[in-house]
Design an enzyme around this catalytic site. Structure first.
Site, PDB file in Angstrom:
ATOM      1  N   ARG A  72      49.424  16.761 -20.435  1.00 63.77           N
ATOM      2  CA  ARG A  72      48.331  17.345 -19.653  1.00 63.77           C
ATOM      3  C   ARG A  72      48.079  18.803 -19.997  1.00 63.77           C
ATOM      4  NH1 ARG A  72      47.714  18.419 -13.098  1.00 63.77           N
ATOM      5  NH2 ARG A  72      45.436  18.659 -13.154  1.00 63.77           N
ATOM      6  N   ILE A  75      41.164  20.961 -14.199  1.00 59.18           N
ATOM      7  CA  ILE A  75      40.610  20.722 -12.865  1.00 59.18           C
ATOM      8  C   ILE A  75      41.724  20.210 -11.961  1.00 59.18           C
ATOM      9  CG2 ILE A  75      38.966  19.335 -11.534  1.00 59.18           C
ATOM     10  CD1 ILE A  75      37.191  19.256 -14.019  1.00 59.18           C
ATOM     11  N   ASP A  84      39.264  14.551 -11.326  1.00 62.97           N
ATOM     12  CA  ASP A  84      38.442  13.434 -11.786  1.00 62.97           C
ATOM     13  C   ASP A  84      39.246  12.177 -12.108  1.00 62.97           C
ATOM     14  OD1 ASP A  84      39.643  14.708 -13.915  1.00 62.97           O
ATOM     15  OD2 ASP A  84      37.827  14.873 -15.128  1.00 62.97           O
ATOM     16  N   ASN A  99      42.198  11.213 -21.227  1.00 62.91           N
ATOM     17  CA  ASN A  99      42.009  12.440 -21.982  1.00 62.91           C
ATOM     18  C   ASN A  99      40.541  12.815 -21.896  1.00 62.91           C
ATOM     19  OD1 ASN A  99      41.867  14.514 -23.892  1.00 62.91           O
ATOM     20  ND2 ASN A  99      41.812  13.102 -25.626  1.00 62.91           N
ATOM     21  N   GLY A 100      40.232  13.974 -21.331  1.00 69.57           N
ATOM     22  CA  GLY A 100      38.847  14.421 -21.265  1.00 69.57           C
ATOM     23  C   GLY A 100      38.481  14.999 -19.917  1.00 69.57           C
ATOM     24  N   GLU A 101      37.181  15.040 -19.657  1.00 68.90           N
ATOM     25  CA  GLU A 101      36.652  15.524 -18.387  1.00 68.90           C
ATOM     26  C   GLU A 101      35.455  14.653 -17.998  1.00 68.90           C
ATOM     27  OE1 GLU A 101      38.170  17.791 -16.797  1.00 68.90           O
ATOM     28  OE2 GLU A 101      39.222  19.023 -18.276  1.00 68.90           O
ATOM     29  N   SER A 125      30.354  25.124 -26.370  1.00 62.12           N
ATOM     30  CA  SER A 125      29.842  25.288 -27.729  1.00 62.12           C
ATOM     31  C   SER A 125      28.428  24.725 -27.826  1.00 62.12           C
ATOM     32  CB  SER A 125      30.754  24.568 -28.736  1.00 62.12           C
ATOM     33  OG  SER A 125      30.525  23.166 -28.686  1.00 62.12           O
ATOM     34  N   CYS A 172      43.711  16.383 -22.677  1.00 57.36           N
ATOM     35  CA  CYS A 172      45.069  15.862 -22.713  1.00 57.36           C
ATOM     36  C   CYS A 172      45.303  15.040 -23.971  1.00 57.36           C
ATOM     37  CB  CYS A 172      45.326  14.985 -21.482  1.00 57.36           C
ATOM     38  SG  CYS A 172      44.906  15.792 -19.914  1.00 57.36           S
TER      39      CYS A 172
END
Length: 630
Positions: A48, A52, A99, A74-76, A365, A2
């Protein structure tokens, strides 16, 4: 994945329209939902990219009145299911399946200690309404960016510099000479510095707390240097390799979570092959999607190697050859990079991300393998320096460097032998730490001095672009030289170049990139390994290769690193020449640089007297950035 932005102002209610304007500059970071919400002294904005729990209930800003907390994130967080179960066991109740809500309850339960428990990539802001407190945090390695502007009565923050510049306090912001010194020497800006005066970046592995009447307090929550100093004892090499393989498998497993299509980048090298091998081990290989791109220029394409690995592992692979004329993408990428950024591999990374985004929303990656396990030629160069500098006096080394520049023909190949020889001899006369940092130096001190104009030049050249390297070497003083070099590279080239490149190039395509090798458990294990298990003689990534012997053939394990470079030297004498020349000689650039000196770089490159592609690339990307930043 995000984009976030926000303002806290203790004097008055912040302007929501300003935050809305900040968010509007980053649509690529969140095409699925956008919202700006006021919370009294705080305004939070969020974009967004749903990965998930796609339900609208997981949109942000997310608030829980019972907790007195709101968040933009922002992220996971890959270990959020484990954290959720622990929090539920202590009485927490959840209304979503993602999350973000777990983060709110984790902060409510553990305060800022919660950040030590997170396994993921993140930049976040938590507004604590009850305590009148803003908490900002960034993941351990800085995979997700966070720019800050301190204000007289608070703070403004955003995922991107271009967003932060929408705040009136940054109107007319000037270039910071110290940051420009770094960029000209290295091709990127280091640490918490920013190219603009008055802006900073929250460092990786840090959180910051802002309360009324107090200065912003910044705290470190993870210390990688301690891991290098605390070496582990392993029963033998085999057990260490097995532990590493098991950790890689688990890091990949938790990064396969999502409600959108997922794949992986595959170059054919050991790092990406290791990740794809783990994916194929965990899930049916024929349902594992992988992607690679190449160039028509001979020696710059890794497509054949990637296709070989794909055949061996039995994965669903797609490859594409990119046309050589990619000049149109450079001004766009200069804008997307936020700060001046001259790593040419951002071009192929961007095109690879565009290609992958046609089929998937998330791509794994192999980033991090080189810094963690000594995969770069620079480690071999530093090992050679240790041996040869004992016998070659600095004066003799300088004479050898001058002879190499005068006598060794210039080749426009991919990190050619003549380039490596000249760089190595140029650093041989330097102390070890300075030599290691110099292997990637682009414009030397003399070149920077000759290029820059008058007073502007003095304002830039008084700043040592290697000061951060020196400070980082000092943090691991007493450690083995390879550990010290790795620690410095992780905190400079990896954080400020590689991860910036991947974040900006993938998010420009609304693609989320995940790097399993940068799971903090793997990073800590790599730091604790004996140095000879990383660089064994001149064999790079030794233990990583040993860990994959059961899955990959010797032809892949023994393959030399090729790198993901673009054929910039060729482009600058071909289709990209006019565009780059205009960028390097624009009026904005000539306010800073001597035209005659710039013209000499072009002349020597066109006549092949010297490969100036990196030097001209630095100036061109700076020129594009200046134009795009107006």
């Amino acid at each position: 994945m995000c984009g976030i932005a926000g303002i806290v102002d203790w004097r008055k209610e912040p302007d929501r329209e300003t935050v809305a304007a900040m968010v509007a500059t980053m649509p690529h970071r969140g095409p699925d939902h956008c919202a700006v919400v006021g919370f009294g002294h705080a305004v939070l904005g969020h974009l967004r990219l749903a990965i998930i729990d796609l339900d609208a209930a997981s949109n942000q800003p997310m608030s829980r009145q019972a907790l007195g907390l709101s968040i933009v994130f922002n992220g996971e967080i890959y270990n959020f299911p484990d954290l959720r179960r622990e929090l539920e066991g202590e009485g927490a109740r959840f209304s979503t399946h993602g999350d973000t809500e777990v983060l709110l309850h984790a902060y409510a339960r553990w305060g800022t200690d919660c950040f030590r428990r997170l396994n993921g990539m993140f930049a976040l802001a938590i507004w604590d309404q009850t305590q009148r407190r803003l908490v900002l945090a960034r993941d351990r390695l800085g995979k997700k960016p966070l720019f800050l502007k301190r204000l007289p009565g608070g703070i403004a923050f955003a995922s991107e510099l271009k967003a932060l510049r929408r705040h009136p306090a940054l109107a007319g912001a000037q270039i910071r000479p110290a940051a420009l010194s770094q960029f000209l020497a290295h091709g990127y800006v280091l640490g918490d510095q920013c190219i603009l005066d008055g802006v900073e970046k929250l460092p990786p592995a840090h959180f910051a707390v802002l309360e009324p009447g107090k200065e912003l307090e910044v705290h470190r929550y993870w210390d990688l240097a301690a891991r290098f100093r605390e070496k582990r004892t392993f029963s033998d090499e085999k057990s260490a390799a097995e532990e590493l393989r098991a950790l890689i498998d688990d890091a990949v497993r938790i990064r396969l979570v999502g409600n959108v299509p997922l794949g992986a980048f595959l170059s054919g090298g050991i790092d990406s092959a290791t990740i794809v091998a783990a994916m194929a081990h965990l899930h049916p290989a024929d349902r594992t999607k992988t992607f690679s791109i190449g160039f028509r220029e001979r020696g710059f394409s890794e497509v054949p190697q990637a296709e070989e690995v794909a055949r061996i592992l039995g994965v669903d692979h797609a490859s594409r050859i990119v046309d050589a004329d990619m000049g149109a993408a450079l001004p766009f990428l200069a804008r997307m990079a936020d700060e001046p950024f001259a790593d040419t591999s951002i071009l192929p990374t961007y095109h690879l991300a565009r290609f992958a985004r046609e089929q998937v929303t998330v791509a794994l990656s192999g980033d991090g393998g080189d810094e963690l396990f000594a995969g770069y030629e620079t480690y071999v160069a530093t090992a050679l320096h240790r041996r040869l500098s004992r016998f070659v006096p600095p004066a003799a080394a300088r004479r050898l460097a001058a002879a190499a520049h005068a006598l060794v023909p210039t080749c426009f190949g991919k990190v050619s032998l003549d380039y490596k020889l000249k760089q190595f001899l140029g650093g041989l006369a330097l102390p070890l730490e300075r030599a290691h940092a110099s292997w990637r130096e682009i414009l030397s001190a003399d070149e920077r001095h000759n290029l820059l104009r008058g007073d502007r030049g003095q304002a830039v050249t008084i700043h040592d672009p290697f000061a951060r390297f020196n400070a980082l070497f000092a943090e691991v003083a007493g450690c083995h030289w390879l550990d010290r070099a790795s620690y410095v590279d992780i905190n400079t080239f990896l954080v400020d170049d590689v991860l910036v490149k991947v974040d900006r190039a993938t998010m420009a395509c609304s693609l989320e990139a995940r790097a399993p090798l940068l799971d903090y458990r793997i990073v800590e294990l790599a730091a604790a390994l004996p140095p000879e298990w990383k660089l064994n003689g001149f064999s790079k990534k030794y233990l990583l290769r040993q860990s994959q012997r059961a899955r990959l053939p010797q032809s892949v394990l023994a393959r030399r690193k090729r790198g993901f470079n673009a054929p910039l030297a060729h482009w600058l004498t071909g289709g990209l020449r006019d565009l780059a020349y205009e960028a390097t000689t624009s009026s904005a650039m000539l306010d800073w640089f001597e035209r005659d000196a710039v013209e000499r770089l072009w002349h020597d490159h066109r006549t092949r007297r010297r490969d100036n592609s990196y030097r001209l690339g630095v100036l061109a990307m700076l020129g594009f950035w200046m134009e795009e930043s107006r």
